[in-house]
Every structure is written in C-alpha cells, then in structure tokens.
Design a protein around this motif. Structure first.
Motif, PDB file in Angstrom:
ATOM      1  N   GLY A 146       0.836  -1.189   0.000  1.00  0.00           N
ATOM      2  CA  GLY A 146       0.000   0.000   0.000  1.00  0.00           C
ATOM      3  C   GLY A 146       0.872   1.240   0.000  1.00  0.00           C
ATOM      4  N   MET A 147       0.506   2.213  -0.827  1.00  0.00           N
ATOM      5  CA  MET A 147       1.337   3.401  -0.997  1.00  0.00           C
ATOM      6  C   MET A 147       0.559   4.651  -0.574  1.00  0.00           C
ATOM      7  SD  MET A 147       4.085   1.977  -2.084  1.00  0.00           S
ATOM      8  CE  MET A 147       5.156   3.227  -2.787  1.00  0.00           C
ATOM      9  N   PRO A 148       1.270   5.688  -0.138  1.00  0.00           N
ATOM     10  CA  PRO A 148       0.594   6.885   0.370  1.00  0.00           C
ATOM     11  C   PRO A 148       0.254   7.898  -0.720  1.00  0.00           C
ATOM     12  CG  PRO A 148       2.942   7.121   0.677  1.00  0.00           C
ATOM     13  CD  PRO A 148       2.730   5.766   0.048  1.00  0.00           C
ATOM     14  N   ARG A 149      -0.463   8.929  -0.313  1.00  0.00           N
ATOM     15  CA  ARG A 149      -0.722  10.127  -1.110  1.00  0.00           C
ATOM     16  C   ARG A 149      -1.362   9.791  -2.464  1.00  0.00           C
ATOM     17  NH1 ARG A 149       4.019  10.566   1.525  1.00  0.00           N
ATOM     18  NH2 ARG A 149       5.301  10.093  -0.285  1.00  0.00           N
ATOM     19  N   ASN A 150      -0.848  10.380  -3.528  1.00  0.00           N
ATOM     20  CA  ASN A 150      -1.486  10.220  -4.845  1.00  0.00           C
ATOM     21  C   ASN A 150      -1.394   8.800  -5.386  1.00  0.00           C
ATOM     22  OD1 ASN A 150      -1.678  12.954  -4.501  1.00  0.00           O
ATOM     23  ND2 ASN A 150      -0.812  13.515  -6.470  1.00  0.00           N
ATOM     24  N   LEU A 151      -0.556   7.965  -4.806  1.00  0.00           N
ATOM     25  CA  LEU A 151      -0.378   6.600  -5.294  1.00  0.00           C
ATOM     26  C   LEU A 151      -1.328   5.595  -4.654  1.00  0.00           C
ATOM     27  CD1 LEU A 151       3.502   6.129  -5.616  1.00  0.00           C
ATOM     28  CD2 LEU A 151       1.811   6.050  -7.456  1.00  0.00           C
ATOM     29  N   THR A 152      -2.095   5.994  -3.648  1.00  0.00           N
ATOM     30  CA  THR A 152      -2.868   5.015  -2.881  1.00  0.00           C
ATOM     31  C   THR A 152      -3.799   4.193  -3.761  1.00  0.00           C
ATOM     32  OG1 THR A 152      -2.760   6.396  -0.905  1.00  0.00           O
ATOM     33  CG2 THR A 152      -4.453   4.691  -0.955  1.00  0.00           C
ATOM     34  N   THR A 153      -4.652   4.847  -4.521  1.00  0.00           N
ATOM     35  CA  THR A 153      -5.603   4.114  -5.357  1.00  0.00           C
ATOM     36  C   THR A 153      -4.892   3.422  -6.510  1.00  0.00           C
ATOM     37  OG1 THR A 153      -7.380   5.650  -4.783  1.00  0.00           O
ATOM     38  CG2 THR A 153      -7.680   4.328  -6.778  1.00  0.00           C
ATOM     39  N   TYR A 154      -3.950   4.103  -7.142  1.00  0.00           N
ATOM     40  CA  TYR A 154      -3.218   3.513  -8.261  1.00  0.00           C
ATOM     41  C   TYR A 154      -2.539   2.214  -7.841  1.00  0.00           C
ATOM     42  CZ  TYR A 154       0.281   2.968 -11.935  1.00  0.00           C
ATOM     43  OH  TYR A 154       1.072   2.469 -12.941  1.00  0.00           O
ATOM     44  N   ALA A 155      -1.811   2.248  -6.719  1.00  0.00           N
ATOM     45  CA  ALA A 155      -1.112   1.057  -6.253  1.00  0.00           C
ATOM     46  C   ALA A 155      -2.090  -0.065  -5.936  1.00  0.00           C
ATOM     47  CB  ALA A 155      -0.270   1.393  -5.027  1.00  0.00           C
ATOM     48  N   ALA A 156      -3.230   0.294  -5.339  1.00  0.00           N
ATOM     49  CA  ALA A 156      -4.232  -0.719  -5.014  1.00  0.00           C
ATOM     50  C   ALA A 156      -4.781  -1.384  -6.272  1.00  0.00           C
ATOM     51  CB  ALA A 156      -5.367  -0.093  -4.206  1.00  0.00           C
ATOM     52  N   THR A 157      -5.022  -0.607  -7.331  1.00  0.00           N
ATOM     53  CA  THR A 157      -5.535  -1.197  -8.568  1.00  0.00           C
ATOM     54  C   THR A 157      -4.509  -2.120  -9.201  1.00  0.00           C
ATOM     55  OG1 THR A 157      -4.789   0.625 -10.011  1.00  0.00           O
ATOM     56  CG2 THR A 157      -6.975   0.823  -9.022  1.00  0.00           C
ATOM     57  N   LYS A 158      -3.246  -1.736  -9.135  1.00  0.00           N
ATOM     58  CA  LYS A 158      -2.198  -2.569  -9.725  1.00  0.00           C
ATOM     59  C   LYS A 158      -1.962  -3.836  -8.912  1.00  0.00           C
ATOM     60  CE  LYS A 158      -1.281  -0.132 -13.391  1.00  0.00           C
ATOM     61  NZ  LYS A 158      -1.540  -0.694 -14.741  1.00  0.00           N
ATOM     62  N   ALA A 159      -2.140  -3.742  -7.586  1.00  0.00           N
ATOM     63  CA  ALA A 159      -2.077  -4.946  -6.761  1.00  0.00           C
ATOM     64  C   ALA A 159      -3.252  -5.872  -7.089  1.00  0.00           C
ATOM     65  CB  ALA A 159      -2.082  -4.569  -5.288  1.00  0.00           C
ATOM     66  N   GLY A 160      -4.422  -5.277  -7.264  1.00  0.00           N
ATOM     67  CA  GLY A 160      -5.588  -6.069  -7.645  1.00  0.00           C
ATOM     68  C   GLY A 160      -5.399  -6.754  -8.988  1.00  0.00           C
ATOM     69  N   LEU A 161      -4.824  -6.035  -9.936  1.00  0.00           N
ATOM     70  CA  LEU A 161      -4.560  -6.616 -11.256  1.00  0.00           C
ATOM     71  C   LEU A 161      -3.577  -7.770 -11.153  1.00  0.00           C
ATOM     72  CD1 LEU A 161      -4.816  -6.647 -14.324  1.00  0.00           C
ATOM     73  CD2 LEU A 161      -3.092  -4.829 -14.420  1.00  0.00           C
ATOM     74  N   ALA A 162      -2.550  -7.615 -10.316  1.00  0.00           N
ATOM     75  CA  ALA A 162      -1.573  -8.692 -10.140  1.00  0.00           C
ATOM     76  C   ALA A 162      -2.232  -9.936  -9.540  1.00  0.00           C
ATOM     77  CB  ALA A 162      -0.422  -8.219  -9.264  1.00  0.00           C
ATOM     78  N   ALA A 163      -3.107  -9.730  -8.549  1.00  0.00           N
ATOM     79  CA  ALA A 163      -3.807 -10.864  -7.942  1.00  0.00           C
ATOM     80  C   ALA A 163      -4.756 -11.524  -8.940  1.00  0.00           C
ATOM     81  CB  ALA A 163      -4.568 -10.403  -6.700  1.00  0.00           C
ATOM     82  N   LEU A 164      -5.444 -10.709  -9.724  1.00  0.00           N
ATOM     83  CA  LEU A 164      -6.327 -11.236 -10.765  1.00  0.00           C
ATOM     84  C   LEU A 164      -5.529 -12.100 -11.745  1.00  0.00           C
ATOM     85  CD1 LEU A 164      -9.067 -11.235 -12.352  1.00  0.00           C
ATOM     86  CD2 LEU A 164      -8.208  -9.201 -13.521  1.00  0.00           C
ATOM     87  N   THR A 165      -4.399 -11.590 -12.180  1.00  0.00           N
ATOM     88  CA  THR A 165      -3.578 -12.317 -13.147  1.00  0.00           C
ATOM     89  C   THR A 165      -3.061 -13.622 -12.569  1.00  0.00           C
ATOM     90  OG1 THR A 165      -2.886 -10.156 -13.996  1.00  0.00           O
ATOM     91  CG2 THR A 165      -1.675 -12.072 -14.781  1.00  0.00           C
ATOM     92  N   GLU A 166      -2.681 -13.595 -11.297  1.00  0.00           N
ATOM     93  CA  GLU A 166      -2.211 -14.820 -10.659  1.00  0.00           C
ATOM     94  C   GLU A 166      -3.332 -15.853 -10.588  1.00  0.00           C
ATOM     95  OE1 GLU A 166       0.806 -15.774  -7.118  1.00  0.00           O
ATOM     96  OE2 GLU A 166      -1.021 -14.752  -6.439  1.00  0.00           O
ATOM     97  N   GLY A 167      -4.548 -15.403 -10.308  1.00  0.00           N
ATOM     98  CA  GLY A 167      -5.677 -16.322 -10.291  1.00  0.00           C
ATOM     99  C   GLY A 167      -5.943 -16.934 -11.656  1.00  0.00           C
ATOM    100  N   ILE A 168      -5.827 -16.124 -12.700  1.00  0.00           N
ATOM    101  CA  ILE A 168      -5.979 -16.648 -14.070  1.00  0.00           C
ATOM    102  C   ILE A 168      -4.889 -17.667 -14.357  1.00  0.00           C
ATOM    103  CG2 ILE A 168      -5.957 -16.042 -16.513  1.00  0.00           C
ATOM    104  CD1 ILE A 168      -7.011 -13.240 -15.663  1.00  0.00           C
ATOM    105  N   ARG A 169      -3.674 -17.352 -13.926  1.00  0.00           N
ATOM    106  CA  ARG A 169      -2.551 -18.285 -14.133  1.00  0.00           C
ATOM    107  C   ARG A 169      -2.819 -19.611 -13.431  1.00  0.00           C
ATOM    108  NH1 ARG A 169       1.213 -15.698 -11.518  1.00  0.00           N
ATOM    109  NH2 ARG A 169       1.343 -14.191 -13.206  1.00  0.00           N
ATOM    110  N   ALA A 170      -3.333 -19.546 -12.197  1.00  0.00           N
ATOM    111  CA  ALA A 170      -3.648 -20.768 -11.464  1.00  0.00           C
ATOM    112  C   ALA A 170      -4.698 -21.593 -12.204  1.00  0.00           C
ATOM    113  CB  ALA A 170      -4.141 -20.416 -10.056  1.00  0.00           C
ATOM    114  N   ASP A 171      -5.676 -20.922 -12.785  1.00  0.00           N
ATOM    115  CA  ASP A 171      -6.755 -21.601 -13.487  1.00  0.00           C
ATOM    116  C   ASP A 171      -6.280 -22.258 -14.777  1.00  0.00           C
ATOM    117  OD1 ASP A 171      -9.483 -22.307 -13.481  1.00  0.00           O
ATOM    118  OD2 ASP A 171      -9.945 -20.710 -14.907  1.00  0.00           O
ATOM    119  N   LEU A 172      -5.237 -21.703 -15.377  1.00  0.00           N
ATOM    120  CA  LEU A 172      -4.791 -22.165 -16.699  1.00  0.00           C
ATOM    121  C   LEU A 172      -3.470 -22.929 -16.659  1.00  0.00           C
ATOM    122  CD1 LEU A 172      -5.616 -18.927 -18.748  1.00  0.00           C
ATOM    123  CD2 LEU A 172      -6.964 -21.046 -18.635  1.00  0.00           C
ATOM    124  N   MET A 173      -3.012 -23.286 -15.472  1.00  0.00           N
ATOM    125  CA  MET A 173      -1.686 -23.892 -15.345  1.00  0.00           C
ATOM    126  C   MET A 173      -1.525 -25.175 -16.142  1.00  0.00           C
ATOM    127  SD  MET A 173      -0.691 -23.263 -11.338  1.00  0.00           S
ATOM    128  CE  MET A 173       0.936 -23.991 -11.468  1.00  0.00           C
TER     129      MET A 173
END
Length: 248
Positions: A146-173
């Motif tokens: 988690g990042m402060p100031r102007n990066l808070t939402t941006y960092a959260a979305t990119k963390a969410g995208l990384a988790a989403l991608t990992e889940g897709i990877r798990a599904d398609l392994m």
C-alpha cells in the motif's frame, strides 16, 4: 515466437514503445487506443520501417466493456489468431483518500482494474477457443505494498490486477495458455512525465526494450528492469510500512 500481438493503450507511453519493439522483432500488431490519429502515425512509422509486418488498428475506450470484447474478436478475425494480448491501457490519476477527489480515484479504479478485467476476459475467451495464447498484464512496482498520497488508489488497482492475473494463471496452469504479470519500475512515459528527480528512472526506449525482452521469456512474473527492481520489490514487501511509504 508469438507472431500476432495485441496491445491496448498503444497510442502513447509504454504501449507505443512496446509496439515498436515487437515490430522490430517481426511481429504483426493489433493496436488500439482512444486516440486514433496517434495510432495512424504509429502504423505509418512501423510499416515503413518493417514492411513485412501487418498492423491492424481500432479505436477503443477500454471503459466500454462491450467494445473491448468486440474489438478483440475483430482483431482475431483480421489476423487469424491472437498469439499474445498485452493488457496495458491504464491511467495514473489519483489523490489522497478523503481529500475530495473520489471521482478521480474511482476513475482510476475503474480503468485500471475493472476495464483490465474486461480485457483479460476477452483475451482468455479467445485463447480458450484457440487452446493457445499468452496473456500479459502490466502491473506496477507500486503493487508490492500500500502506498501513500497520490499513489494510494493507483497502487491498489495494480495490486488487484496482479492478484487477478495470478488467479488466471492458477486456473490455466494445466493448459497451453501462458500468463505473465509484469511489474515495471520507473520508466519514463506520458503518465509520469511531470515527475522529477525520481531515482532509478530510465528512458522510454530502454524501458520498453527491457519490457519486450521480459515478455518474450514468458515468465510467471517479472520486475522490469530486473536491476534494481527485483531486490527492491523484495524489500518493499518486507520492510516496515513507515520505510516503504518514504519510497513513494
């Protein structure tokens, strides 16, 4: 080699730079963005430099989810197959939470996560039909914590995208479909052109060359450039938040 590559957000920044790199490798390109005049300029540049490639263009606002599915299918039909889809379109808007800028943070969350989900859905539908393909999502080194100031939402979305991608990877392994998450470090682009005196910042061309090399290896995850971002990513995940917050 993946011959037919779709890149979203290709009119500027990392998308434009990656298009140049994959054109140099002899790939056919499916390029989309909202700004079609810039795509036209890019196509003229790439086909002049690499006359053997095919470059397909479409106007696309990734927040129009129906258009995402329609556009990806049109590209597939034009090129015959889609061998790789790079989910790159995004935005860097954001303000500290609770300061009256919910509209900007909501827009960032929508484009960087929900619209990325639509792109992943559209790409993987096609890959499942083909029983082949390579999904690549462009996250961010800021996704590590988690990042402060102007990066808070941006960092959260990119963390969410990384988790989403990992889940897709798990599904398609256990399928022929490959899935990669890229965590770019500080690469100069239009999204950060006003940020000054950032340590470890590299120019767009160098960064996009490193991105293309990493994507071609098809790893599960990669920090780009590897140095210094691979060790820094480890530190970001394990240092106290009070230390990490000073890195923003």
């Amino acid at each position: 080699m993946r011959k037919n590559i779709l890149i979203t957000g290709a009119s500027s920044g990392l998308g434009r730079g990656m298009a140049r790199e994959f054109a140099r490798l002899g790939c056919n390109l499916a390029l989309c963005a909202r700004r079609t005049e810039r795509l036209d300029e890019l196509k003229a540049e790439l086909t002049a430099a690499h006359p053997g490639i095919h470059v397909a263009l479409r106007a696309l606002d990734v927040d129009d989810y129906d258009a995402v599915f329609r556009t990806f299918r049109e590209f597939r039909d034009e090129l015959g197959t889609l061998d790789r889809v790079i989910v790159n379109a995004g935005m860097g808007k954001g303000q500290p939470i609770g300061t009256g800028y919910f509209y900007a943070n909501r827009q960032t969350a929508q484009t960087n996560f929900v619209s990325a989900l639509a792109q992943c859905e559209a790409a993987v539908e096609i890959f499942r039909e083909q029983n082949a393909g390579h999904l690549v999502t462009i996250s961010s080194i800021s996704a590590m914590r988690g990042m402060p100031r102007n990066l808070t939402t941006y960092a959260a979305t990119k963390a969410g995208l990384a988790a989403l991608t990992e889940g897709i990877r798990a599904d398609l392994m256990r399928t022929p479909i490959k899935v990669t998450t890229i965590f770019p470090g500080y690469i100069r682009s239009e999204i950060n052109e006003k940020v000054k005196k950032t340590p470890f910042m590299i120019d767009t061309e160098t960064g996009c060359r490193a991105l293309a090399r990493a994507i071609e290896r098809e790893p599960a995850t990669a920090c780009v450039p590897g140095w210094p971002w691979t060790p820094l990513a480890f530190l970001m995940r394990h240092l106290p938040l009070s230390v990490v917050s000073k890195m923003a």
